[in-house]
Structure formats: structure tokens, C-alpha cells
Write an enzyme that holds these catalytic residues in place. Structure first.
Site, PDB file in Angstrom:
ATOM      1  N   LYS A  51      -1.191  -9.221   3.232  1.00  0.00           N
ATOM      2  CA  LYS A  51      -0.404  -8.753   4.396  1.00  0.00           C
ATOM      3  C   LYS A  51      -1.244  -7.771   5.199  1.00  0.00           C
ATOM      4  O   LYS A  51      -1.923  -6.911   4.600  1.00  0.00           O
ATOM      5  CB  LYS A  51       0.904  -8.086   3.942  1.00  0.00           C
ATOM      6  N   ASP A 107      -1.031  -6.056  -0.029  1.00  0.00           N
ATOM      7  CA  ASP A 107      -1.311  -5.386   1.243  1.00  0.00           C
ATOM      8  C   ASP A 107      -2.800  -5.153   1.393  1.00  0.00           C
ATOM      9  O   ASP A 107      -3.464  -4.718   0.441  1.00  0.00           O
ATOM     10  CB  ASP A 107      -0.629  -4.005   1.251  1.00  0.00           C
ATOM     11  N   ASP A 124       0.850  -1.202   0.000  1.00  0.00           N
ATOM     12  CA  ASP A 124       0.000   0.000   0.000  1.00  0.00           C
ATOM     13  C   ASP A 124       0.882   1.246   0.000  1.00  0.00           C
ATOM     14  O   ASP A 124       0.376   2.376  -0.056  1.00  0.00           O
ATOM     15  CB  ASP A 124      -1.003  -0.011   1.157  1.00  0.00           C
ATOM     16  N   SER A 125       2.210   1.042  -0.005  1.00  0.00           N
ATOM     17  CA  SER A 125       3.128   2.159  -0.258  1.00  0.00           C
ATOM     18  C   SER A 125       2.840   2.785  -1.623  1.00  0.00           C
ATOM     19  O   SER A 125       3.292   3.889  -1.907  1.00  0.00           O
ATOM     20  CB  SER A 125       4.585   1.686  -0.187  1.00  0.00           C
ATOM     21  N   GLU A 173      -1.132  -5.198   8.813  1.00  0.00           N
ATOM     22  CA  GLU A 173      -0.236  -4.564   9.785  1.00  0.00           C
ATOM     23  C   GLU A 173      -0.733  -4.786  11.212  1.00  0.00           C
ATOM     24  O   GLU A 173      -1.936  -4.759  11.469  1.00  0.00           O
ATOM     25  CB  GLU A 173      -0.149  -3.053   9.512  1.00  0.00           C
ATOM     26  N   GLU A 203       9.689  -3.867  10.494  1.00  0.00           N
ATOM     27  CA  GLU A 203      10.078  -2.580   9.894  1.00  0.00           C
ATOM     28  C   GLU A 203      10.629  -1.623  10.945  1.00  0.00           C
ATOM     29  O   GLU A 203       9.998  -1.382  11.986  1.00  0.00           O
ATOM     30  CB  GLU A 203       8.864  -1.939   9.182  1.00  0.00           C
TER      31      GLU A 203
END
Ligand code: KIV
Length: 288
Positions: A120, A90, A51-52, A122, A189
Site C-alpha cells: 500500500k 505498507d 506503518d501505524s 499513500e 481515510e
């Protein structure tokens, strides 16, 4: 020349075996078919549709506004370019926070409509039951702890995490909980290398580091950072392997000069016409 057999598709057991053998896992982000193909051709093991994209591709200042529909578009593109690597999409902010059922529904869309091999999410905490529900439905899930950009405001900004003994212990507990919930790998991260080393030693699934030192089982970088397409400052953990921003700027500058100077298109870039047709065209002009 004999045809080369197609490289086989990466699997979760193979990733686990890589960890067991001590082979380092390579992951990179990609957002469209050409970047997926280039990553796959380079032999990366996992392509992350991050999602970057909200910052790298869409030009925003955070990943929070990225929508599921946008992630579906990016994921479909990447999947078309990749044949070997595992493609992980993501789950964007808002697509898994509300309930286990909503998280599962949205994970299914990324796999079914987007073609991703897994997703993925978070965080730990409330994310743990989401992960369990998604894994229970047969979808592989990658975890992500440390600096989790979707909750950067809550974490006090884009800063390294786990820098006190208490915070480090919480990260180790979170990693263990993610493994219990069924995550097949965990992104770490922006945490101290020593903490990533401890986390990696405490769990059985592969850890993939970004700003987490060399003891992780693998490493990930963001496409635009790695290739020098990001302007301004980048986090200290970024290594630029190329200056594509400069290369692209140079190519575009040359195009602008060629068009303005009348040197493009040249004869090589122009379609001709058979002489007989050309004569008919000239005759028609005379008749009129
Ligand atoms: O969205 C992303 O690119 C990521 C990586 C930084 C791991 O989550």
C-alpha cells in the site's frame, strides 16, 4: 472428527466480486504472527501490516520514522500467522518517494523477503507512476487517499480532508487516477461520508473506509484502537470493541501480587523429581 478443509486464500478477483455483490470487505491491521492469526481466524479479508506500527507498536508520535527493515520484520511475523486473508504491507515513508525504480525495488523486498501479497502506498500525484511501475512488475497495490498520515504536516495535521467541494472533487480525481494506475483497492481515510460515497460511485475498484462513513465497500480499523490498547484520545471514527489494556493490566497486576506474595509458582507450575533421584541427591549432600 473429520478435518476441515483449509479456507482458500483470498484473491483480487474475489475482492472485486465482493464489491460487485455488495458484500462488505473487512480489513484490520496486524503487526505480528499472533495478531495475524487472530485476524485470520475471525475471517477478515485483508490484513494490513500498517506503518501505524510506528505509533501502536514502536510508541512513536508519527509513522514517518518507520523504516523498510522494520516493516519487513512486522510483515514476516504477520505472514506466518495468516493463511486465508490477503496480507498487504505498507510502504513506509521514504521507500517510494525518490523514484519509480526505488519504489519497485522496495515493494519487491516486501513481497519477496516479507512474504506480503501486495503493498500500500499513500497519495496520488507523484505516487501514480510508482504504483504503475509496481503493478507492472506483477505486485498488487492498494492506494490510500484522504488523510495520509505520512504527509500529515503538509495536510495541516491529523484532520479530516475533502471538506470543501473543490477538495472533494480533487479526491474523486485522485481516486480515478489511482484506479487507472492499477490500484486494486483504495483506502479512504477521514473524509466526509458523502465524499466517500461519491468516490465509491465514481470508481470500479473497492474502497476501504476508515472515518469515511458506511458507503465504502469495506472498513478498516487499527488493531490497537479496535481492541482498546490505545491510551489517550482516539479519532472519532474509532470504535473500541474491547478493553484489552484493562484486561492486560489486571493480569499483570495479579502476577505481580502472586510473585510478591509467594503464591506463584505453585505445585502445578513446578517440576518434580523421581524419589530415587531425590534420595541420591540427599545422600550426596550428606557425603559432602
Ligand atoms: O498504517 C495504517 O494502519 C493504515 C490504516 C489506517 C489504513 O494505513
Amino acid at each position: 472428527m473429520t478435518a476441515q478443509p483449509a479456507a482458500s486464500k483470498m484473491t483480487l478477483p474475489e475482492l472485486a466480486a465482493m464489491r460487485a455483490r455488495g458484500d462488505r470487505i473487512v480489513m484490520v491491521t496486524a503487526y505480528d504472527a499472533p495478531s495475524g492469526r487472530l485476524a485470520d481466524d475471525a475471517g477478515v479479508d485483508i490484513v494490513l501490516v500498517g506503518d501505524s506500527a510506528g505509533t501502536t507498536v514502536l510508541g512513536g508520535t508519527s509513522t514517518v520514522p518507520v523504516t523498510l527493515d522494520e516493516m519487513l520484520v512486522f510483515t514476516r511475523g504477520v505472514v506466518r500467522g495468516v493463511s486465508h486473508a490477503l496480507v498487504i504491507a505498507d510502504m513506509p515513508f521514504g521507500s517510494y518517494q525518490v523514484s519509480d525504480a526505488a519504489a519497485l525495488e522496495h515493494a519487491i523486498r516486501l513481497v519477496k523477503e516479507g512474504g506480503a501479497d501486495g503493498v500500500k502506498l499513500e497519495g496520488a500525484g507523484a505516487t501514480l507512476t510508482r504504483i504503475a511501475a509496481i503493478v507492472d512488475a506483477g505486485i498488487p497495490v492498494m492506494g490510500h487517499i484522504g488523510l495520509t498520515p505520512q504527509s500529515a504536516t503538509l495536510l495541516g495535521g491529523y484532520r479530516a480532508q475533502g471538506r470543501t467541494a473543490d477538495a472533494a472533487r480533487r479526491l474523486i480525481d485522485d481516486a480515478r487516477a489511482l484506479e487507472r494506475a492499477g490500484a486494486f483497492a483504495i483506502v479512504l481515510e477521514a473524509i466526509p461520508a458523502i465524499v466517500a460515497e461519491r468516490v465509491t460511485a465514481e470508481i470500479g475498484v473497492p474502497t476501504i473506509g476508515i472515518g469515511a462513513g458506511a458507503s465504502c465497500c469495506g472498513q478498516v480499523l487499527v488493531w490497537h484502537d479496535l481492541l482498546g490498547l490505545t491510551r489517550g484520545s482516539t479519532p472519532r471514527f474509532v470504535k473500541r470493541y474491547a478493553d484489552l489494556d484493562g484486561v492486560i493490566a489486571g493480569a499483570l497486576d495479579a502476577f505481580v501480587q502472586d510473585v510478591r506474595g509467594g503464591t506463584f509458582p505453585g505445585p502445578d507450575h513446578t517440576y518434580g523429581m523421581p524419589d530415587t533421584e531425590r534420595e541420591k541427591l540427599d545422600d550426596a549432600k550428606v557425603e559432602r
